[in-house]
Write a protein that holds these residues in place. Structure first.
Motif, PDB file in Angstrom:
ATOM      1  N   VAL A   8      -2.238   8.306 -17.885  1.00  0.00           N
ATOM      2  CA  VAL A   8      -2.276   7.042 -17.145  1.00  0.00           C
ATOM      3  C   VAL A   8      -2.996   5.969 -17.959  1.00  0.00           C
ATOM      4  O   VAL A   8      -2.520   4.824 -18.070  1.00  0.00           O
ATOM      5  CB  VAL A   8      -2.972   7.236 -15.780  1.00  0.00           C
ATOM      6  CG1 VAL A   8      -3.283   5.892 -15.136  1.00  0.00           C
ATOM      7  CG2 VAL A   8      -2.088   8.067 -14.857  1.00  0.00           C
ATOM      8  N   ALA A   9      -4.131   6.326 -18.537  1.00  0.00           N
ATOM      9  CA  ALA A   9      -4.895   5.361 -19.330  1.00  0.00           C
ATOM     10  C   ALA A   9      -4.142   4.965 -20.597  1.00  0.00           C
ATOM     11  O   ALA A   9      -4.104   3.776 -20.967  1.00  0.00           O
ATOM     12  CB  ALA A   9      -6.259   5.946 -19.687  1.00  0.00           C
ATOM     13  N   ALA A  10      -3.514   5.918 -21.258  1.00  0.00           N
ATOM     14  CA  ALA A  10      -2.780   5.635 -22.495  1.00  0.00           C
ATOM     15  C   ALA A  10      -1.588   4.726 -22.242  1.00  0.00           C
ATOM     16  O   ALA A  10      -1.330   3.786 -23.021  1.00  0.00           O
ATOM     17  CB  ALA A  10      -2.332   6.945 -23.138  1.00  0.00           C
ATOM     18  N   ARG A  11      -0.879   4.959 -21.157  1.00  0.00           N
ATOM     19  CA  ARG A  11       0.292   4.136 -20.847  1.00  0.00           C
ATOM     20  C   ARG A  11      -0.108   2.716 -20.471  1.00  0.00           C
ATOM     21  O   ARG A  11       0.699   1.791 -20.595  1.00  0.00           O
ATOM     22  CB  ARG A  11       1.097   4.776 -19.729  1.00  0.00           C
ATOM     23  CG  ARG A  11       1.863   6.018 -20.169  1.00  0.00           C
ATOM     24  CD  ARG A  11       2.646   6.652 -19.037  1.00  0.00           C
ATOM     25  NE  ARG A  11       3.451   7.777 -19.521  1.00  0.00           N
ATOM     26  CZ  ARG A  11       4.144   8.588 -18.741  1.00  0.00           C
ATOM     27  NH1 ARG A  11       4.151   8.398 -17.424  1.00  0.00           N
ATOM     28  NH2 ARG A  11       4.834   9.586 -19.246  1.00  0.00           N
ATOM     29  N   ALA A  12      -1.355   2.564 -20.016  1.00  0.00           N
ATOM     30  CA  ALA A  12      -1.856   1.225 -19.696  1.00  0.00           C
ATOM     31  C   ALA A  12      -2.425   0.535 -20.928  1.00  0.00           C
ATOM     32  O   ALA A  12      -2.892  -0.604 -20.847  1.00  0.00           O
ATOM     33  CB  ALA A  12      -2.931   1.320 -18.621  1.00  0.00           C
ATOM     34  N   GLY A  13      -2.369   1.210 -22.071  1.00  0.00           N
ATOM     35  CA  GLY A  13      -2.864   0.627 -23.315  1.00  0.00           C
ATOM     36  C   GLY A  13      -4.371   0.706 -23.472  1.00  0.00           C
ATOM     37  O   GLY A  13      -4.939   0.062 -24.359  1.00  0.00           O
ATOM     38  N   GLU A  14      -5.029   1.507 -22.643  1.00  0.00           N
ATOM     39  CA  GLU A  14      -6.491   1.632 -22.713  1.00  0.00           C
ATOM     40  C   GLU A  14      -6.841   2.908 -23.488  1.00  0.00           C
ATOM     41  O   GLU A  14      -7.154   3.955 -22.914  1.00  0.00           O
ATOM     42  CB  GLU A  14      -7.095   1.641 -21.318  1.00  0.00           C
ATOM     43  CG  GLU A  14      -6.842   0.344 -20.556  1.00  0.00           C
ATOM     44  CD  GLU A  14      -7.800   0.153 -19.392  1.00  0.00           C
ATOM     45  OE1 GLU A  14      -8.868   0.809 -19.378  1.00  0.00           O
ATOM     46  OE2 GLU A  14      -7.472  -0.635 -18.502  1.00  0.00           O
ATOM     47  N   ARG A  15      -6.813   2.785 -24.809  1.00  0.00           N
ATOM     48  CA  ARG A  15      -7.008   3.950 -25.668  1.00  0.00           C
ATOM     49  C   ARG A  15      -8.400   4.558 -25.501  1.00  0.00           C
ATOM     50  O   ARG A  15      -8.562   5.775 -25.449  1.00  0.00           O
ATOM     51  CB  ARG A  15      -6.787   3.565 -27.127  1.00  0.00           C
ATOM     52  CG  ARG A  15      -6.911   4.733 -28.105  1.00  0.00           C
ATOM     53  CD  ARG A  15      -6.622   4.294 -29.524  1.00  0.00           C
ATOM     54  NE  ARG A  15      -5.288   3.726 -29.636  1.00  0.00           N
ATOM     55  CZ  ARG A  15      -4.803   3.197 -30.764  1.00  0.00           C
ATOM     56  NH1 ARG A  15      -5.563   3.149 -31.852  1.00  0.00           N
ATOM     57  NH2 ARG A  15      -3.580   2.715 -30.795  1.00  0.00           N
TER      58      ARG A  15
END
Length: 244
Positions: free
Chosen positions: A90-97
């Motif tokens: 979820v975090a990765a898909r939101a661009g929050e590496r």
């Protein structure tokens, strides 16, 4: 050991005995259990229903609340599976590496109760006493996502007084599946009927599992059949003792 408890939504609001039993059990084994009051939902229902953007604040909250603990436990294979396998995505898909990396780290320190006991604490005999005929339902997420394997069964076999009986087609889904039971009611009901028939065929007086969500579904089916079988969370059995 200092252990943080993630109670989960259902345990906190509808089945608090599962969370309370987890605390009693771990404290009896000599550990300190901490309950962070800031905890909220893990976001599993949001993600499973396609609302990943809405789940992001819940992922952020979980990482923030539990990031400072070395060990986190939850009486739910379903929620632990979400924390381990969905939060990072979820975090990765939101661009929050950065959040994704922290979510992966915190997820690796989050355990379902049976795997915490067996894999981390190295104990199978927890000193429990539960004189009843019991059958165990391995919930889908604990079996296929969290992959707890036979750890709950190993713990149950060491409970004094307990007669453990195999559940036919044990690995078959009970039909709950969160919102699946609402969106596909007829299919869910048919799956539940098969599960109830299997439970009744064992002659068990208690059906246990590691997720109160599935136990809620199964318990409803048993009640509608007028069956004299109770549903009891695994933690409640492991926390039971001879002493009053």
């Amino acid at each position: 050991m200092r252990i943080a408890l993630f109670a989960t939504c259902l345990a906190d609001t509808l089945f608090p005995e599962a969370a309370k039993a987890t605390v009693r059990l771990l404290e009896r084994l000599g550990h300190e259990v901490v309950f962070p009051l800031e905890q909220t939902c893990c976001g599993q229902m949001h993600v499973n229903t396609g609302y990943q953007r809405e789940a992001l604040p819940l992922v952020r909250r979980y990482v923030s609340v539990f990031g400072g603990f070395d060990v986190i436990v939850a009486p739910s294979g379903s929620c632990v599976g979400s924390i381990r396998h969905q939060h990072e995505t979820v975090a990765a898909r939101a661009g929050e590496r950065g959040l994704a990396e922290r979510a992966r780290d915190v997820g690796s320190r989050t355990y379902e109760l049976s795997e915490l006991l067996v894999d981390v604490l190295g104990v199978e005999d927890v000193g429990a006493y539960y004189p009843h005929r019991v059958t165990y339902h391995p919930t889908c997420h604990s079996l296929r996502t969290t992959r707890v394997g036979d750890k709950p069964l190993r713990l149950l076999r060491r409970v004094r007084g307990l007669q453990l009986v195999d559940l036919p087609a044990a690995e078959q889904c009970c039909g709950f599946g969160g919102t699946f039971a609402l969106k596909n009611a007829e299919t869910s009901t048919a799956m539940l009927a098969d599960k109830i028939s299997g439970i009744l065929s064992t002659g068990a007086r208690v059906c246990t599992a590691g997720d109160v969500s599935c136990l809620m579904h199964i318990g409803g089916g048993l009640s509608r059949r007028g069956a004299d079988v109770r549903t009891v969370h695994l933690a409640e059995i492991l926390a039971a003792t001879e002493a009053p």
